[in-house]
Design an enzyme around this catalytic site. Structure first.
Site, PDB file in Angstrom:
ATOM      1  N   ASP A   5      16.136  57.464  -4.680  1.00  0.00           N
ATOM      2  CA  ASP A   5      16.952  57.036  -3.550  1.00  0.00           C
ATOM      3  C   ASP A   5      17.340  58.225  -2.659  1.00  0.00           C
ATOM      4  O   ASP A   5      17.414  59.362  -3.133  1.00  0.00           O
ATOM      5  CB  ASP A   5      18.213  56.349  -4.096  1.00  0.00           C
ATOM      6  CG  ASP A   5      18.879  55.473  -3.050  1.00  0.00           C
ATOM      7  OD1 ASP A   5      18.253  55.196  -2.005  1.00  0.00           O
ATOM      8  OD2 ASP A   5      20.036  55.076  -3.269  1.00  0.00           O
TER       9      ASP A   5
ATOM     10  N   ASN B 257      13.053  45.143  -0.969  1.00  0.00           N
ATOM     11  CA  ASN B 257      12.804  46.083   0.131  1.00  0.00           C
ATOM     12  C   ASN B 257      12.032  45.442   1.294  1.00  0.00           C
ATOM     13  O   ASN B 257      11.972  46.000   2.391  1.00  0.00           O
ATOM     14  CB  ASN B 257      12.049  47.326  -0.355  1.00  0.00           C
ATOM     15  CG  ASN B 257      12.905  48.294  -1.151  1.00  0.00           C
ATOM     16  OD1 ASN B 257      12.435  49.016  -2.025  1.00  0.00           O
ATOM     17  ND2 ASN B 257      14.202  48.319  -0.853  1.00  0.00           N
TER      18      ASN B 257
HETATM   19  C1  FPP Z   1      14.867  54.637  -1.356  1.00  0.00           C
HETATM   20  O1  FPP Z   1      15.416  55.509  -0.375  1.00  0.00           O
HETATM   21  C2  FPP Z   1      13.452  54.854  -1.437  1.00  0.00           C
HETATM   22  C3  FPP Z   1      12.519  53.917  -1.205  1.00  0.00           C
HETATM   23  C4  FPP Z   1      12.841  52.520  -0.822  1.00  0.00           C
HETATM   24  C5  FPP Z   1      11.092  54.255  -1.259  1.00  0.00           C
HETATM   25  C6  FPP Z   1      10.681  55.253  -2.302  1.00  0.00           C
HETATM   26  C7  FPP Z   1       9.286  55.595  -2.100  1.00  0.00           C
HETATM   27  C8  FPP Z   1       8.727  56.824  -2.206  1.00  0.00           C
HETATM   28  C9  FPP Z   1       9.480  58.040  -2.623  1.00  0.00           C
HETATM   29  C10 FPP Z   1       7.296  57.011  -1.891  1.00  0.00           C
HETATM   30  C11 FPP Z   1       6.406  56.353  -2.874  1.00  0.00           C
HETATM   31  C12 FPP Z   1       5.043  56.794  -2.658  1.00  0.00           C
HETATM   32  C13 FPP Z   1       4.005  56.523  -3.451  1.00  0.00           C
HETATM   33  C14 FPP Z   1       2.754  57.189  -3.151  1.00  0.00           C
HETATM   34  C15 FPP Z   1       4.077  55.611  -4.599  1.00  0.00           C
HETATM   35  P1  FPP Z   1      16.115  54.862   0.873  1.00  0.00           P
HETATM   36  O2  FPP Z   1      15.133  54.720   1.959  1.00  0.00           O
HETATM   37  O3  FPP Z   1      16.817  53.593   0.503  1.00  0.00           O
HETATM   38  O4  FPP Z   1      17.139  55.982   1.223  1.00  0.00           O
HETATM   39  P2  FPP Z   1      18.587  55.802   1.842  1.00  0.00           P
HETATM   40  O5  FPP Z   1      19.434  55.192   0.748  1.00  0.00           O
HETATM   41  O6  FPP Z   1      18.971  57.190   2.166  1.00  0.00           O
HETATM   42  O7  FPP Z   1      18.468  54.919   3.031  1.00  0.00           O
END
Ligand code: FPP
Length: 236
Positions: free
Chosen positions: A12, A60
């Site tokens: 996250d 998501n």
């Molecule tokens: C949450 O952070 C993260 C995600 C919804 C996506 C996680 C995905 C990756 C790290 C990439 C995966 C890649 C591969 C190749 C499998 P957020 O966007 O909710 O962060 P925030 O809470 O700061 O908004």
């Protein structure tokens, strides 16, 4: 060192990492993907056998189409071209989640990486994509119901036996890490985390590097795991 066999990460803070730098949220996912690749290689070096990561939850899909498309494009790119080091290291990549609602090129990329790495034995990278923990339990229960309908005797069925009905029959999680500051499990691997130790950090996932990962391992080493029992040495 007492190294956890199965580590799971709720990755996250990608969006906030990017916003803090005046960048689009997607740039956080791009950076997070690089971090994921590095961590997968590092975890194996540290003796971790299984690394599970939450890349995209069933919920998501509620995000903007642009962000969802970007994340799916990243997944396709990484599975098709960027996971060579992971393959060379002998890591088997498996994807957990529902295949419904995923684009055809994403499904192809999933099949490609799973096939390419299927005989690898050094460790496992379990990527949860279009994944929900309750969904995994429901899907498992449906499979079990089918087996019962076909004559399976469940008079001695134990909680350990249910792992067979999870997406990839992975062992229980020993250490669950959540980056980004929130303290919740967000429908991630609920069945597998029943006795996991939790490690929460405010570090955003793109900044969660090898040394941050090692901090979590050191913390785990000092935890007193009792699995509902009593540790005789400490409690006599
Ligand atoms: C949450 O952070 C993260 C995600 C919804 C996506 C996680 C995905 C990756 C790290 C990439 C995966 C890649 C591969 C190749 C499998 P957020 O966007 O909710 O962060 P925030 O809470 O700061 O908004």
């Amino acid at each position: 060192m007492n190294v956890p066999n199965h580590v799971a990460i709720i990755m996250d803070g990608n969006g906030r990492w990017a916003q803090k730098r005046g960048l689009k949220r997607s740039m956080g996912h791009k950076e997070g993907s690089k971090t994921l690749e590095k961590l997968a290689l590092h975890a194996i070096d540290m003796g971790v056998k299984i690394l599970s990561v939450y890349a995209f939850s069933t919920d998501n899909f509620k995000r903007d189409k642009e962000e969802v498309d970007y994340l799916m494009d990243l997944v396709v790119k990484y599975f098709n071209t960027k996971f060579e080091k992971i393959n060379k290291k002998g890591i088997k990549v498996v994807i957990s989640g529902r295949k419904t609602n995923l684009r055809a090129d994403v499904i192809d990329a999933i099949n490609g990486i799973e096939e390419k790495t299927q005989n690898n034995t050094t460790g496992i990278l379990n990527i949860c994509l279009n994944y929900g923990g309750q969904e995994e339990i429901v899907d498992g229960a449906i499979k079990l119901a089918e087996d019962i309908k076909n004559g399976l005797d469940v008079s001695n069925f134990k909680r350990e036996d249910f792992y067979k009905y999870m997406y990839h029959e992975l062992p229980p999680i020993d250490l669950l890490i959540r980056t980004g500051g929130e303290k919740r499990v967000s429908n991630f691997m609920l069945y597998e985390m029943s006795y996991a130790e939790f490690y929460f950090t405010t570090t955003y996932f793109p900044d969660f590097d090898k040394s941050e990962f090692n901090k979590a391992l050191f913390t785990y080493e000092n935890r007193d795991r009792r699995f509902g029992g009593i540790n005789d040495q400490k409690h006599n």
